[in-house]
Enzyme design. Structure first.
Site, PDB file in Angstrom:
ATOM      1  NE  ARG A 102      -3.120   0.639  -0.703  1.00  0.00           N
ATOM      2  CZ  ARG A 102      -3.418   0.737  -1.991  1.00  0.00           C
ATOM      3  NH1 ARG A 102      -3.065   1.805  -2.680  1.00  0.00           N
ATOM      4  NH2 ARG A 102      -4.025  -0.253  -2.610  1.00  0.00           N
ATOM      5  CE  LYS A 137      -1.749  28.212  -3.862  1.00  0.00           C
ATOM      6  NZ  LYS A 137      -2.861  28.747  -4.678  1.00  0.00           N
ATOM      7  CE  LYS A 169       1.408  34.564  -2.480  1.00  0.00           C
ATOM      8  NZ  LYS A 169       1.348  34.452  -3.966  1.00  0.00           N
ATOM      9  CD  GLU A 199      -0.070  37.897  -5.286  1.00  0.00           C
ATOM     10  OE1 GLU A 199       0.140  36.677  -5.298  1.00  0.00           O
ATOM     11  OE2 GLU A 199      -0.741  38.476  -4.409  1.00  0.00           O
ATOM     12  CG  ASP A 220      -2.999  36.882  -7.843  1.00  0.00           C
ATOM     13  OD1 ASP A 220      -2.958  35.676  -8.134  1.00  0.00           O
ATOM     14  OD2 ASP A 220      -3.670  37.335  -6.892  1.00  0.00           O
TER      15      ASP A 220
END
Length: 282
Positions: A102, A137, A169, A199, A220
């Site tokens: 697994r 991410k 950001k 950004e 963005d």
């Protein structure tokens, strides 16, 4: 090889995965399977996909016991598997094979899913100068592997971590008092070889970023038309990256605006694991 993965760096991860799944022992296999039972098993594709992480799956089988099963790959990362293909052969103690099954399938299916989705996006950029990149991410603990799978699928890597590049950001901008002050502050503290990326959400922000000397500007959640105008206004003064709302049905439109980079978080955060199975031949 560009996409080569140093498996020696992955061994601690594999040991942790097995410890999580096996715990104090595989009580099902030890209660059902004779200790000396011997078998041959096949890692089999149940659908078509880009192979990624085959060596990692093999490392799981090699780590499961002091006398691990023999791992014999029949293909390699980057190849296209078809439904029914045998990807690897595993031979040895049946208990060990079933104990590792697994964990090996989970990581292989996940990485092959990342590579396959990346390949779908990368094909849409053919004939353009845009480069497909991933994001941060990623699944905690799996970043090095998921970013490897992105490369296998034909993409490129963005930052590996917060220590790998400056990307200013919205929250940084708000805290610094604006795009210009944030870029100038970062520029004053960055060494000469470190690029500064910021950004922006509109053309006014782009102008401010360029005036402050940003090396890269991340556009963005802009529309295709807004990105096209941004490319014209920038005129090569900085690299332009597009992010937000990028999907398979619109990525080619963004690429044809002339942007340099297109980052897609979905490559790692919204991927579907491929369908693969381990078939035991007794």
């Amino acid at each position: 090889m560009k996409n080569e993965l140093d498996l020696s760096l992955i061994r601690p991860l594999v040991r942790a995965w097995l410890a999580e799944d096996v715990g104090r022992g595989d009580i099902t296999s030890t209660s059902v399977i004779p200790s000396k039972a011997y078998a041959v098993a096949r890692l089999e594709a149940r659908e078509s996909f880009v192979v990624a992480g085959l060596g990692v799956a093999g490392l799981v089988f090699e780590t499961v016991s002091d006398r691990p099963p023999e791992w014999d790959p029949k293909t390699e990362d980057g190849q296209i598997a078809a439904a029914g293909d045998t990807l690897a052969r595993v031979e040895g103690n049946l208990r060990s094979i079933l104990t590792a099954e697994r964990t090996a399938l989970n990581v292989f299916a996940r990485l092959s899913g990342v590579a396959s989705l990346t390949a779908d996006y990368a094909r849409s950029l053919a004939g353009t100068n845009a480069r497909l990149v991933d994001t941060r991410k990623t699944t905690p603990g799996l970043r090095v592997l998921e970013k490897y799978a992105v490369r296998v699928g034909g993409g490129s890597n963005h930052r590996y971590g917060l220590d790998d590049g400056i990307l200013i950001k919205d929250n940084h901008i708000a805290s610094a008092g604006g795009i210009g002050p944030a870029v100038r502050s970062a520029r004053s503290k960055a060494h000469h070889g470190l690029k500064v990326e910021v950004e922006v959400e509109d053309h006014a922000g782009l102008d401010e970023a360029l005036d402050a000397g940003a090396d890269i500007v991340l556009l963005d959640n802009m529309t295709v038309e807004d990105v096209r105008k941004a490319v014209e206004a920038t005129a090569g003064r900085a690299l332009l990256e597009v992010s937000g709302g990028i999907k398979l049905d619109n990525i080619e439109d963004y690429a044809r605006t002339g942007v340099d980079l297109i980052s897609v978080g979905a490559l790692t955060h919204s991927v579907r694991s491929v369908d693969v199975a381990l078939e035991v031949d007794l």
